[in-house]
Every structure is written in C-alpha cells, then in structure tokens.
Write a protein that holds these residues in place. Structure first.
Motif, PDB file in Angstrom:
ATOM      1  N   UNK A   1       0.793  -1.358   0.057  1.00  0.00           N
ATOM      2  CA  UNK A   1       0.129  -0.081  -0.044  1.00  0.00           C
ATOM      3  C   UNK A   1       0.787   1.297   0.046  1.00  0.00           C
ATOM      4  N   UNK A   2       0.573   2.256  -0.589  1.00  0.00           N
ATOM      5  CA  UNK A   2       1.164   3.638  -0.721  1.00  0.00           C
ATOM      6  C   UNK A   2       0.225   4.469  -0.647  1.00  0.00           C
ATOM      7  N   UNK A   3       0.167   5.565   0.290  1.00  0.00           N
ATOM      8  CA  UNK A   3      -0.743   6.495   0.548  1.00  0.00           C
ATOM      9  C   UNK A   3      -0.005   7.912   0.432  1.00  0.00           C
ATOM     10  N   UNK A   4      -0.557   8.716  -0.020  1.00  0.00           N
ATOM     11  CA  UNK A   4      -0.052  10.049  -0.370  1.00  0.00           C
ATOM     12  C   UNK A   4      -0.760  11.117   0.614  1.00  0.00           C
ATOM     13  N   UNK A   5      -0.065  11.811   1.271  1.00  0.00           N
ATOM     14  CA  UNK A   5      -0.399  13.082   1.856  1.00  0.00           C
ATOM     15  C   UNK A   5       0.123  14.314   1.265  1.00  0.00           C
ATOM     16  N   UNK A   6      -0.778  15.406   0.707  1.00  0.00           N
ATOM     17  CA  UNK A   6      -0.224  16.286  -0.287  1.00  0.00           C
ATOM     18  C   UNK A   6      -1.291  17.285  -0.648  1.00  0.00           C
ATOM     19  N   UNK A   7      -1.213  17.937  -1.583  1.00  0.00           N
ATOM     20  CA  UNK A   7      -2.242  18.931  -2.088  1.00  0.00           C
ATOM     21  C   UNK A   7      -3.371  18.219  -2.582  1.00  0.00           C
ATOM     22  N   UNK A   8      -4.625  18.446  -2.438  1.00  0.00           N
ATOM     23  CA  UNK A   8      -5.711  17.830  -3.062  1.00  0.00           C
ATOM     24  C   UNK A   8      -6.170  16.693  -2.103  1.00  0.00           C
ATOM     25  N   UNK A   9      -5.379  16.281  -0.910  1.00  0.00           N
ATOM     26  CA  UNK A   9      -5.964  15.110  -0.138  1.00  0.00           C
ATOM     27  C   UNK A   9      -6.367  15.733   1.082  1.00  0.00           C
ATOM     28  N   UNK A  10      -7.684  15.306   1.425  1.00  0.00           N
ATOM     29  CA  UNK A  10      -8.300  15.556   2.738  1.00  0.00           C
ATOM     30  C   UNK A  10      -8.493  14.471   3.580  1.00  0.00           C
ATOM     31  N   UNK A  11      -9.022  14.695   4.899  1.00  0.00           N
ATOM     32  CA  UNK A  11      -9.228  13.565   5.917  1.00  0.00           C
ATOM     33  C   UNK A  11     -10.248  12.716   5.468  1.00  0.00           C
ATOM     34  N   UNK A  12     -11.319  13.450   4.560  1.00  0.00           N
ATOM     35  CA  UNK A  12     -12.311  12.408   4.099  1.00  0.00           C
ATOM     36  C   UNK A  12     -11.850  11.291   2.988  1.00  0.00           C
ATOM     37  N   UNK A  13     -11.245  12.042   1.875  1.00  0.00           N
ATOM     38  CA  UNK A  13     -10.735  11.114   0.940  1.00  0.00           C
ATOM     39  C   UNK A  13      -9.828  10.229   1.387  1.00  0.00           C
ATOM     40  N   UNK A  14      -8.965  10.556   2.434  1.00  0.00           N
ATOM     41  CA  UNK A  14      -7.964   9.553   3.059  1.00  0.00           C
ATOM     42  C   UNK A  14      -8.509   8.475   3.597  1.00  0.00           C
ATOM     43  N   UNK A  15      -9.519   8.854   4.429  1.00  0.00           N
ATOM     44  CA  UNK A  15     -10.182   7.858   5.266  1.00  0.00           C
ATOM     45  C   UNK A  15     -10.782   6.783   4.342  1.00  0.00           C
TER      46      UNK A  15
END
Ligand code: MN
Length: 489
Positions: free
Chosen positions: A461-475
């Motif tokens: 798995x590879x998860x991005x945190x950056x521009x355009x990512x918010x907690x809802x989409x990340x969740x």
C-alpha cells in the motif's frame, strides 16, 4: 542491469512485414539508448509472434539476474491469448510502452501494407486488456518514443525497477534492538523479507568494537585528512573525531565483507564503544548506505532503496534518515524542525558541514563527534513504512524543505525545516491517522510518483498526503485499501 525490449507481433502479415518489425525495433532500441536520458541500457530481443516464444523469453528474463525488467510494445497487432502464460510467469518489473514507430501519418503513401505494419494504436489496447485481465502489476507509458517526456517515463520506470532490484538484495545489520518500549519501529521481519526482500539480521555491538581494533592507525589518519578537506573542523577533540572515523572504517569493512548495505545502531546498546556512532553514521549515509537509529531497520532498508532510486533518477539534492524534532507554530507559517540526536545525512546540507563534539544527554557514553549543518531549500517528500499488522503500509508526505528560520546556537545537530502540504494541521492529522512513524526518509530527489511506482512493483500500500488530499478522501482510501488487502485483491 539491462532492460529487455520485447516487441509483439504475429505471423499473419508475412515475412516482409516481420522483417520491418525487427528492423524498426532495433532502431528504436538504439535511439532510446543514444538519447542519454535512461539510467540503464535497453537490450533488443527478437520480436515475438507465438505463445511459445513469449513464454520462453519471459522465462529467460526471470532467470537472468542482470535483467532489471521488461518493456513491451506491440508494433503490429499481437493477439493477447498468446501472452497469457508468459505474462503469468513474469516476475520482473514490467513497463507497457504505448508508442508507434512513425511520428506522423504518411498522408500520400499510407496504404494497407502500412496499416498492417503500424497497428500500435489498437495492438497495444489488446495487449493492455490481457495485463488488466491478469491483474498484472505494470507501469504504462504513452507518448512518441523520441520525445523527452516519453523517455523520462521510461527512465522513471527504470528507477523504480532499480529500487525493486535493490530491495530484493538489501541486507541490514542490526547492532542492537529497537529502543525499549517503542512500537512504530517494530515489525514483522519475516513479512518484510517475504514482501520486500529485506534481510534483517543481528550482530553484537562487541563484534563491531573488536573490528575497530583491527583498523590500522594509518587508515584513520588518512580518513582524518580527507574529512578535514570535506568538512570544517570545529573541535579540538581530535581523539573523538578519530574514534568516529575508526567506527566508520570498521563498519564499512564489516558491511563489504558481509554484503550488507544498511545498518542500525541503538544508544541503549553500546558496550565496548566509546560513543554513539554519529559522524560515522552520517558519513556512511553520504556514501549511500541505509541507516536507522534506535534499531529502526525498516527505515534503514527504505533509505538504502531510496538512495539507489535517487541515483538512478540523477536528481539534485539529498536523501536522509529524518525525524520530526519539534514545531514552530507561528500562525500562518507553521513549520517542522527536522533533525535527530546526531544522524542526518550531509547529502541534504545547504552549508559546509562542521565537525563538532558535544555531550549527549542520554546514553551514558562520551560526547560524540557529529557533522553540523543546515539543509537547503527544495521540494521533498517524507516516506515511512509501517507494519500495520499482516502487511506493510508506505506513507508519503509531500513537503517543502527550507533552511531553519533562525540559527540555533545551542542545538548542535544537523537540522532542516519543512512546510507540509496541503497545510500544517491537515497534514499532521492525516499522517497520524495513517499511523506514520516519527522516523522516515526525507528525500529532495524523489517524488510521490516515484515511490508509488516502487510500491506497486513490490505490491504494498502507498498513501499520499499532499495537495488535494483531505481527511475524508484519505479515510476512504485507507478503508478501501484495508478491504482490498484482506481480500487479497
Ligand atoms: Mn529517533
């Protein structure tokens, strides 16, 4: 390492067309190699026109330790049922290059012979279907093969494949276990070896102390002359500087003898050592070795892999072991101060490193020599790998490194600062939600896309945190990934 260029075709069009397929493929391989943008050479292979030839070629690719991966391209139509067995057994990284030999349509001359020969536009769709149907991990690069952007995509694939090849070979020496009671630097070493190829084994710190005694004084003297040229000597405690150089030389000899390319130390396990390896670890990172402090073998292996990928990319800047030290929470310009007790790689330095000797407040040993510097400014990423239970998760945080906002005369360690994307609070909330560690690899040379390509090859798995990512989409991403991995999708 070489990458095999595999051109797909079929017998249907006759010998003359197949001769053209081979000849065009040779020209493309030569053109790509002569372009000067690829970190590794491409090797021409005879175009394949049958299921048996494809399977045999893939078997050879698997068996060749110097084959870094395969690049497939369909010059003509190549019916994909022929590819099922071959792609099924392929274990090497796989790039599907979607291009065509000619750039423009020869308006006046185009005829049915031309159409038979140049069918990439739909032949590559037939090829893409079977890879999708087989759920085959692959990278797809579309564009005209002579264009810089297309060649950069091939180079990026090669860098990820180089990381994968290195990952399968990383041997990490542990001098000491994880720091007592710390959770996030723990993990399943068997799972890490099965999935990533990371061989993690332990040696006694006493063995290293013994090896240090075998290093001739003259070698230490030569290393001291070299260090005095590369760095600024800002201490009178030359005995401790020599001690660190002796540690470095002993570790280097040990790693070469044992085929090891990454190591960890632990400040709670230094029996027989004068001081914690500070400057020694920094110099070895600068030479390309992986390193993790406090027994953190996951970050040590990851750093080694990322050093190899960064070298293949050939990008400017540095790649280092890193920790979030503390925050500056000035409203509107929040930033993270990144450093470690000692061990930051000089590759990220924006100033000439100074050799200094100062006491450590923990560990109970003598004051260690370390390299002190401030980082330069750059876009960068922080990458961590955690064991989420039964599998590994990679988290990539997009950042921008800056030099520390103010000098810190009483903090005698190498330091950098960075701003996180999309913003300070959201980034911190998302990193913590993912379970990201306080140890990671900071790289000014690689991007999220580089790490994602590598993670896809390795199947993690590879998860991005950056521009355009918010907690809802990340969740949602984390939830879907959890389900997918549990179902083995
Ligand atoms: Mn630490």
């Amino acid at each position: 390492m070489k990458f095999w260029f595999i051109t797909g075709a079929q017998e249907l069009y006759g010998e003359e067309t197949l001769r053209m397929v081979a000849s065009d493929s040779r020209k493309m391989v030569k053109g790509l190699n002569d372009g000067g943008r690829l970190p590794y050479e491409i090797k021409f292979t005879t175009p394949v026109t049958s299921d048996r030839a494809i399977t045999k070629l893939m078997q050879s690719a698997n068996a060749d330790p110097d084959c870094g991966g395969v690049i497939t391209w369909m010059h003509t139509f190549s019916p994909s049922k022929m590819w099922i067995e071959g792609l099924g057994i392929l274990e090497k990284p796989y790039l599907h290059l979607h291009t065509q030999f000619n750039r423009e349509i020869p308006w006046d001359g185009i005829d049915m012979d031309f159409m038979n020969l140049n069918q990439s536009a739909h032949g590559d769709r037939e090829h893409g279907f079977i890879a999708a149907r087989l759920r085959k991990p692959r990278i797809i690069a579309a564009g005209y093969w002579q264009d810089e952007e297309t060649q950069r995509k091939i180079a990026d694939f090669m860098a990820a494949a180089a990381g994968a090849a290195e990952s399968r070979n990383v041997r990490c020496a542990r001098f000491g276990d994880n720091m007592r009671e710390v959770a996030v630097t723990e993990g399943d070493k068997i799972e890490a070896q099965i999935r990533m190829g990371w061989h993690v084994n332990s040696w006694g710190i006493g063995d290293l102390a013994d090896m240090m005694k075998e290093i001739p004084d003259s070698d230490v003297g030569t290393a001291l002359d070299d260090a005095s040229r590369r760095y600024e000597m800002a201490t009178d405690d030359i005995a401790e500087v020599r001690n660190q150089l002796r540690v470095k030389l002993a570790l280097e000899r040990f790693m070469k003898e044992n085929g090891v390319t990454a190591f960890v130390t632990a400040f709670q396990d230094l029996h027989g050592m004068k001081s914690l390896p500070g400057m020694a670890s920094q110099m070895l990172m600068e030479d390309g070795y992986g390193f993790g402090a406090e027994g953190d073998w996951k970050t040590a292996c990851l750093l080694r892999v990322m050093k190899v990928m960064a070298k293949a990319k050939g990008t400017k800047g540095g790649t280092s072991f890193m920790e979030d030290y503390t925050y500056d929470l000035t409203k509107g310009s929040e930033a993270v101060l990144g450093a470690h007790m000692l061990e930051v790689c000089p590759s990220i330095a924006g100033t000439k490193p100074k050799i200094e000797v100062h006491p450590l407040s923990i560990g109970g040993k003598e004051p260690p020599a370390r390299l002190v510097f401030e980082s330069g400014e750059s876009d960068a990423i922080n990458v961590t790998v955690i064991d989420i239970g039964g599998r590994l998760r990679m988290i990539v945080q997009e950042i921008h490194t800056i030099a520390p906002l103010h000098h810190m005369p009483k903090l005698p360690v190498a330091a950098t600062m960075w701003q996180t994307k999309p913003d300070f609070a959201s980034a911190a909330e998302m990193w913590i939600r993912c379970g990201g560690a306080h140890h990671f690899v900071l790289s000014q040379q690689l991007t999220y896309a580089d790490m994602k390509r590598f993670a896809d090859i390795m199947g993690i798995e590879c998860v991005r945190i950056g521009d355009g990512v918010c907690m809802e989409s990340l969740g949602q991403t984390l939830m879907i990934n959890d389900i997918a991995y549990r179902l083995g999708i």
